[in-house]
Design a protein around this motif. Structure first.
Motif, PDB file in Angstrom:
ATOM      1  N   GLU A  85      53.329  28.984  42.295  1.00  0.00           N
ATOM      2  CA  GLU A  85      52.350  28.323  43.173  1.00  0.00           C
ATOM      3  C   GLU A  85      53.005  27.164  43.927  1.00  0.00           C
ATOM      4  O   GLU A  85      52.747  26.971  45.118  1.00  0.00           O
ATOM      5  N   ALA A  86      53.893  26.447  43.217  1.00  0.00           N
ATOM      6  CA  ALA A  86      54.594  25.330  43.881  1.00  0.00           C
ATOM      7  C   ALA A  86      55.484  25.852  45.007  1.00  0.00           C
ATOM      8  O   ALA A  86      55.756  25.137  45.977  1.00  0.00           O
ATOM      9  N   ALA A  87      55.921  27.118  44.885  1.00  0.00           N
ATOM     10  CA  ALA A  87      56.771  27.727  45.931  1.00  0.00           C
ATOM     11  C   ALA A  87      55.908  28.445  46.978  1.00  0.00           C
ATOM     12  O   ALA A  87      56.410  29.287  47.736  1.00  0.00           O
ATOM     13  N   SER A  88      54.603  28.131  47.006  1.00  0.00           N
ATOM     14  CA  SER A  88      53.668  28.680  47.997  1.00  0.00           C
ATOM     15  C   SER A  88      53.388  30.169  47.864  1.00  0.00           C
ATOM     16  O   SER A  88      52.987  30.819  48.828  1.00  0.00           O
ATOM     17  N   VAL A  89      53.626  30.712  46.676  1.00  0.00           N
ATOM     18  CA  VAL A  89      53.210  32.092  46.415  1.00  0.00           C
ATOM     19  C   VAL A  89      51.769  32.030  45.906  1.00  0.00           C
ATOM     20  O   VAL A  89      51.450  31.212  45.041  1.00  0.00           O
ATOM     21  N   VAL A  90      50.895  32.874  46.459  1.00  0.00           N
ATOM     22  CA  VAL A  90      49.525  32.952  45.931  1.00  0.00           C
ATOM     23  C   VAL A  90      49.593  33.693  44.599  1.00  0.00           C
ATOM     24  O   VAL A  90      50.172  34.775  44.518  1.00  0.00           O
ATOM     25  N   VAL A  91      49.052  33.094  43.555  1.00  0.00           N
ATOM     26  CA  VAL A  91      49.065  33.750  42.246  1.00  0.00           C
ATOM     27  C   VAL A  91      47.628  34.185  41.928  1.00  0.00           C
ATOM     28  O   VAL A  91      46.685  33.410  42.064  1.00  0.00           O
ATOM     29  N   ALA A  92      47.469  35.457  41.569  1.00  0.00           N
ATOM     30  CA  ALA A  92      46.131  35.992  41.278  1.00  0.00           C
ATOM     31  C   ALA A  92      46.152  36.666  39.921  1.00  0.00           C
ATOM     32  O   ALA A  92      46.943  37.559  39.697  1.00  0.00           O
ATOM     33  N   ASN A  93      45.236  36.146  39.053  1.00  0.00           N
ATOM     34  CA  ASN A  93      44.395  34.972  39.208  1.00  0.00           C
ATOM     35  C   ASN A  93      45.246  33.697  39.161  1.00  0.00           C
ATOM     36  O   ASN A  93      46.347  33.712  38.595  1.00  0.00           O
ATOM     37  N   PRO A  94      44.731  32.575  39.698  1.00  0.00           N
ATOM     38  CA  PRO A  94      45.524  31.343  39.759  1.00  0.00           C
ATOM     39  C   PRO A  94      45.919  30.812  38.371  1.00  0.00           C
ATOM     40  O   PRO A  94      45.235  31.067  37.382  1.00  0.00           O
ATOM     41  N   ALA A  95      47.002  30.050  38.351  1.00  0.00           N
ATOM     42  CA  ALA A  95      47.532  29.523  37.091  1.00  0.00           C
ATOM     43  C   ALA A  95      46.471  28.728  36.316  1.00  0.00           C
ATOM     44  O   ALA A  95      46.413  28.786  35.090  1.00  0.00           O
ATOM     45  N   GLN A  96      45.627  28.029  37.021  1.00  0.00           N
ATOM     46  CA  GLN A  96      44.586  27.215  36.365  1.00  0.00           C
ATOM     47  C   GLN A  96      43.613  28.120  35.589  1.00  0.00           C
ATOM     48  O   GLN A  96      43.174  27.780  34.485  1.00  0.00           O
ATOM     49  N   ILE A  98      44.410  31.134  34.462  1.00  0.00           N
ATOM     50  CA  ILE A  98      45.184  31.734  33.369  1.00  0.00           C
ATOM     51  C   ILE A  98      45.290  30.744  32.209  1.00  0.00           C
ATOM     52  O   ILE A  98      45.140  31.106  31.039  1.00  0.00           O
ATOM     53  N   ARG A  99      45.527  29.490  32.526  1.00  0.00           N
ATOM     54  CA  ARG A  99      45.654  28.472  31.471  1.00  0.00           C
ATOM     55  C   ARG A  99      44.368  28.401  30.643  1.00  0.00           C
ATOM     56  O   ARG A  99      44.399  28.345  29.424  1.00  0.00           O
ATOM     57  N   TRP A 100      43.249  28.442  31.313  1.00  0.00           N
ATOM     58  CA  TRP A 100      41.951  28.366  30.614  1.00  0.00           C
ATOM     59  C   TRP A 100      41.736  29.590  29.727  1.00  0.00           C
ATOM     60  O   TRP A 100      41.211  29.508  28.632  1.00  0.00           O
ATOM     61  N   ASN A 101      42.202  30.755  30.236  1.00  0.00           N
ATOM     62  CA  ASN A 101      41.866  32.028  29.592  1.00  0.00           C
ATOM     63  C   ASN A 101      42.875  32.455  28.523  1.00  0.00           C
ATOM     64  O   ASN A 101      42.609  33.382  27.759  1.00  0.00           O
ATOM     65  N   ALA A 102      44.043  31.767  28.459  1.00  0.00           N
ATOM     66  CA  ALA A 102      45.117  32.239  27.568  1.00  0.00           C
ATOM     67  C   ALA A 102      44.867  31.907  26.110  1.00  0.00           C
ATOM     68  O   ALA A 102      45.542  32.436  25.236  1.00  0.00           O
ATOM     69  N   ASP A 103      43.927  31.016  25.829  1.00  0.00           N
ATOM     70  CA  ASP A 103      43.589  30.664  24.446  1.00  0.00           C
ATOM     71  C   ASP A 103      42.122  31.035  24.258  1.00  0.00           C
ATOM     72  O   ASP A 103      41.259  30.553  24.999  1.00  0.00           O
ATOM     73  N   LYS A 104      41.842  31.894  23.273  1.00  0.00           N
ATOM     74  CA  LYS A 104      40.479  32.412  23.154  1.00  0.00           C
ATOM     75  C   LYS A 104      39.455  31.363  22.738  1.00  0.00           C
ATOM     76  O   LYS A 104      38.266  31.668  22.629  1.00  0.00           O
ATOM     77  N   ALA A 268      36.386  37.624  27.877  1.00  0.00           N
ATOM     78  CA  ALA A 268      36.288  37.565  29.334  1.00  0.00           C
ATOM     79  C   ALA A 268      37.732  37.543  29.798  1.00  0.00           C
ATOM     80  O   ALA A 268      38.395  36.509  29.755  1.00  0.00           O
ATOM     81  N   GLU A 269      38.246  38.693  30.177  1.00  0.00           N
ATOM     82  CA  GLU A 269      39.678  38.886  30.422  1.00  0.00           C
ATOM     83  C   GLU A 269      40.027  38.585  31.876  1.00  0.00           C
ATOM     84  O   GLU A 269      39.666  39.350  32.768  1.00  0.00           O
ATOM     85  N   LEU A 270      40.734  37.471  32.095  1.00  0.00           N
ATOM     86  CA  LEU A 270      41.050  37.043  33.462  1.00  0.00           C
ATOM     87  C   LEU A 270      42.554  37.009  33.716  1.00  0.00           C
ATOM     88  O   LEU A 270      42.989  36.529  34.764  1.00  0.00           O
ATOM     89  N   ILE A 271      43.366  37.454  32.742  1.00  0.00           N
ATOM     90  CA  ILE A 271      44.815  37.305  32.893  1.00  0.00           C
ATOM     91  C   ILE A 271      45.421  38.592  33.449  1.00  0.00           C
ATOM     92  O   ILE A 271      45.753  38.665  34.627  1.00  0.00           O
ATOM     93  N   GLU A 272      45.547  39.597  32.572  1.00  0.00           N
ATOM     94  CA  GLU A 272      46.145  40.864  33.020  1.00  0.00           C
ATOM     95  C   GLU A 272      45.347  42.021  32.427  1.00  0.00           C
ATOM     96  O   GLU A 272      45.916  42.909  31.804  1.00  0.00           O
ATOM     97  N   PRO A 273      44.009  41.986  32.649  1.00  0.00           N
ATOM     98  CA  PRO A 273      43.214  43.066  32.049  1.00  0.00           C
ATOM     99  C   PRO A 273      43.580  44.403  32.667  1.00  0.00           C
ATOM    100  O   PRO A 273      43.861  44.482  33.867  1.00  0.00           O
ATOM    101  N   TYR A 274      43.563  45.435  31.828  1.00  0.00           N
ATOM    102  CA  TYR A 274      43.620  46.772  32.399  1.00  0.00           C
ATOM    103  C   TYR A 274      42.264  47.013  33.059  1.00  0.00           C
ATOM    104  O   TYR A 274      41.221  46.775  32.442  1.00  0.00           O
TER     105      TYR A 274
END
Ligand SMILES: Nc1ncnc2c1ncn2[C@@H]1O[C@H](COP(=O)(O)OP(=O)(O)O)[C@@H](O)[C@H]1O
Ligand SMILES: [Mg+2]
Length: 296
Positions: A85-96, A98-104, A268-274
């Motif tokens: 994101e700092a290198a101006s790449v759009v990340v989907a879903n955004p890092a923010q 992913i951070r929220w969703n990575a810990d159940k 609620a899978e927001l990271i890399e759900p199939y």
């Protein structure tokens, strides 16, 4: 100019990788559906999320396709997404997101916001004592214990009072213990796929006979589902409780029925759900539109 989109993957999933997992066919189905939806408007490239940063930074957008091994390196993964994101790449879903969703633990937040939830204990690590205490706490005879940072039922166990864990059994990381929900082996687990906040399709996933894990790795099977209005509304209500100003580009709300008949959110899978492209005829086109809209 056509857009360049990275489909972030990992050695578990990349085609031709010697350590490719047997369920990596899901990578191919997801990749092919999205590339077909994009058509000539964008080029989709499957690439390891650990590839050199300068290589990844050349893409316009990084879609979190199948980076399944992030659960073993959560912090490294988050640092990498933030660097993109700092290198101006759009990340989907955004890092923010992913951070929220990575810990159940996020499930506890959803419960506090009113989402129908599965009763859960949250020990910092789990051993036979925690399992014994959970039987009494829930007043049940069977529990499921899983990692707070986890996916694909890896590292997960289920115990009964009659067959408790061995004395040396442990999960040496933050864990969660839930009563075993029998509906998983009857109705199965319902998945609701949302693209840009709108329901794209739904399906039901059932375990192989004798198992309770619905993932394809353990022989689980899924079929498309036209959800009952109340079930659809339950999934939409969970979406509405996500703590973000905008709905994420993609979300998979997984639900299991409680004994009382209402659906509870299991993830609620927001990271890399199939995203089960075979069960949603319009999925590829909808996802492509959503991805391209991120680049406007
Ligand atoms: N409380 C539960 N009761 C019955 N089955 C469960 C329970 N929790 C998990 N499972 C089974 O284990 C699978 C994996 O658990 P889940 O919470 O979805 O974690 P993840 O998919 O991130 O590994 C579920 O899809 C379901 O089949
Ligand atoms: Mg799951």
């Amino acid at each position: 100019m056509i857009a360049c989109i990275a489909f972030l993957a990992c050695p578990d999933t990349l085609p031709g990788s010697p350590s490719r997992r047997p369920d990596a066919f899901e990578h191919d189905l997801l990749f092919d559906a999205i590339q077909a939806g994009l058509g000539a408007r964008a080029e989709l490239t499957a690439i390891d999320w650990r590839a050199p940063l300068e290589q990844l930074a050349a893409f316009d957008l990084a879609y979190l396709g199948t980076p399944w091994d992030y659960t073993e390196a959560k912090d490294e993964f988050l640092v990498r997404l933030e660097a993109l994101e700092a290198a101006s790449v759009v990340v989907a879903n955004p890092a923010q997101v992913i951070r929220w969703n990575a810990d159940k633990l996020y499930l506890r937040e959803l419960e506090a916001r009113g989402a129908p939830s599965i009763p859960t204990l949250w020990p910092e690590c789990a051993g036979p004592d925690e399992i014994a205490a959970a039987f009494d706490y829930f007043g049940c005879d069977r529990v499921v214990v899983k990692r707070r940072v986890g996916a694909g039922a890896i590292g997960q166990d289920s115990f009964t009072r009659a067959a408790p864990p061995a004395a040396d059994w442990r999960i040496d990381q933050p864990a969660m213990i839930q009563p075993f929900l029998p509906a998983i082996q009857q109705e199965g687990e319902l998945s609701f796929i949302f693209i840009a906040g709108r329901l794209s399709h739904a399906l039901v996933k059932r375990a192989a006979p004798g198992d309770y894990r619905i993932q394809s790795l353990y022989g689980g099977r899924e079929v498309a589902l036209e959800p009952a209005p109340a079930d659809r509304a339950a999934a939409e209500a969970v979406m509405a409780l996500l703590p973000f100003a905008e709905p994420p580009l993609y979300a998979r709300i997984d639900m299991v029925r409680l004994e009382g008949g209402e659906l509870a959110v299991i993830e609620a899978e927001l990271i890399e759900p199939y995203l089960y492209p075979q069960q949603g005829a319009e999925f590829g086109v909808r996802m492509a539109e959503g991805l391209l809209a991120q680049l406007l």
